[in-house]
Design a protein around this motif. Sequence first.
Motif, PDB file in Angstrom:
ATOM      1  N   SER A  39      52.396 125.295 -38.117  1.00 54.53           N
ATOM      2  CA  SER A  39      51.369 124.453 -37.161  1.00 54.53           C
ATOM      3  C   SER A  39      50.331 125.581 -37.093  1.00 54.53           C
ATOM      4  O   SER A  39      49.148 126.506 -38.432  1.00 54.53           O
ATOM      5  N   LEU A  40      48.794 125.116 -36.522  1.00 55.32           N
ATOM      6  CA  LEU A  40      47.968 126.037 -36.230  1.00 55.32           C
ATOM      7  C   LEU A  40      48.047 127.459 -36.036  1.00 55.32           C
ATOM      8  O   LEU A  40      47.176 128.244 -35.855  1.00 55.32           O
ATOM      9  N   ALA A  41      49.240 127.353 -35.097  1.00 53.88           N
ATOM     10  CA  ALA A  41      49.233 128.784 -34.677  1.00 53.88           C
ATOM     11  C   ALA A  41      50.093 129.697 -35.488  1.00 53.88           C
ATOM     12  O   ALA A  41      49.678 130.576 -35.945  1.00 53.88           O
ATOM     13  N   GLU A  42      51.122 128.905 -36.371  1.00 57.18           N
ATOM     14  CA  GLU A  42      51.248 129.873 -37.210  1.00 57.18           C
ATOM     15  C   GLU A  42      50.092 130.265 -38.194  1.00 57.18           C
ATOM     16  O   GLU A  42      50.741 131.552 -38.929  1.00 57.18           O
ATOM     17  N   PHE A  43      49.253 129.049 -38.852  1.00 58.86           N
ATOM     18  CA  PHE A  43      47.977 130.227 -39.307  1.00 58.86           C
ATOM     19  C   PHE A  43      47.489 130.529 -38.940  1.00 58.86           C
ATOM     20  O   PHE A  43      47.266 131.668 -39.762  1.00 58.86           O
ATOM     21  N   LEU A  44      46.967 130.837 -37.472  1.00 53.44           N
ATOM     22  CA  LEU A  44      46.737 131.342 -37.080  1.00 53.44           C
ATOM     23  C   LEU A  44      47.472 133.155 -36.850  1.00 53.44           C
ATOM     24  O   LEU A  44      47.073 134.102 -37.354  1.00 53.44           O
TER      25      LEU A  44
END
Length: 88
Positions: A59-64
């Motif tokens: 997810s985007l959260a994991e990427f960030l």
Amino acid sequence: MQPSPHDDKSWTVASAKAKLSEVIERAQSTPQTITRNGKPSVVVVSAEEWQRKTARRGSLAEFLMESPLRGAELDVERQRDEPRDLSL
């Protein structure tokens, strides 16, 4: 008709149409480029390769959260400019 003389992964539109089964067979192991007017136009890849390349990876959260900048003391401050006048 054979693939373009410069390599065994490139086909003209005409040769790809005439040998579509061969293009598909070769695309199972190596992407095949179809050229139009001497320029690359499309690439044919196996369904497995396409799924691998287009699969979502987290997810985007994991990427960030995995960002090398996480924890860096960045000074990010929002500008407090006045709104612009939109009247004519």
